[in-house]
Design a protein around this motif. Structure first.
Motif, short mmCIF file in Angstrom:
data_model
loop_
_atom_site.label_atom_id
_atom_site.label_comp_id
_atom_site.label_asym_id
_atom_site.label_seq_id
_atom_site.Cartn_x
_atom_site.Cartn_y
_atom_site.Cartn_z
N HIS A 89 3.73 12.12 -53.82
CA HIS A 89 4.04 12.12 -52.38
C HIS A 89 4.78 13.41 -51.99
O HIS A 89 4.42 14.06 -51.01
N TYR A 90 5.82 13.76 -52.77
CA TYR A 90 6.56 14.98 -52.47
C TYR A 90 5.69 16.22 -52.65
O TYR A 90 5.80 17.19 -51.89
N GLY A 91 4.81 16.21 -53.64
CA GLY A 91 3.91 17.34 -53.85
C GLY A 91 2.92 17.51 -52.72
O GLY A 91 2.63 18.63 -52.29
N ILE A 149 3.41 16.52 -49.62
CA ILE A 149 4.18 17.00 -48.47
C ILE A 149 4.44 18.50 -48.59
O ILE A 149 4.27 19.24 -47.61
N PHE A 150 4.81 18.96 -49.79
CA PHE A 150 5.04 20.39 -50.01
C PHE A 150 3.77 21.19 -49.74
O PHE A 150 3.80 22.22 -49.05
N SER A 151 2.63 20.72 -50.26
CA SER A 151 1.39 21.46 -50.03
C SER A 151 0.99 21.42 -48.56
O SER A 151 0.39 22.38 -48.06
N LYS A 164 5.90 8.80 -56.33
CA LYS A 164 6.93 9.55 -55.60
C LYS A 164 6.72 11.06 -55.77
O LYS A 164 6.80 11.82 -54.81
N ILE A 165 6.44 11.49 -57.01
CA ILE A 165 6.20 12.91 -57.28
C ILE A 165 4.95 13.39 -56.54
O ILE A 165 4.93 14.47 -55.94
N PHE A 207 -1.38 18.43 -57.63
CA PHE A 207 -0.52 17.25 -57.59
C PHE A 207 -1.34 15.96 -57.60
O PHE A 207 -0.96 14.98 -58.25
N SER A 233 7.34 6.14 -59.98
CA SER A 233 7.86 7.49 -60.16
C SER A 233 6.77 8.54 -59.99
O SER A 233 6.99 9.59 -59.39
#
Length: 74
Positions: A12-14, A16-18, A9-10, A59, A6
């Protein structure tokens, strides 16, 4: 160091957002470099770059910190 799924995953998404924020800053600065519009465009590009790097490291470090906290609680 094994990261929890988990948290991974957070992170990874962070990241990608940055990356999208950093891409927007690079495109803004390239746009300013080619057309020399208002200096506000340059400042927006620099601020987006600073925000993107801050998000990236937040992140990254936050993910490792939360993983360490979660391991210590178990």
């Amino acid at each position: 160091m094994n990261l929890d799924n988990s948290i991974k995953k957070i992170m990874h998404y962070g990241i990608i957002f940055s990356s999208f924020v950093l891409l927007a800053s690079i495109l803004t600065l390239i746009y300013y470099n080619f057309f020399y519009l208002h200096p506000l465009i340059y400042n927006i590009g620099i601020l987006l770059f600073q925000a993107g790097t801050t998000y990236f490291f937040s992140f990254l470090v936050g993910g490792f910190a939360f993983n360490k906290i979660k391991d210590d609680l178990n």
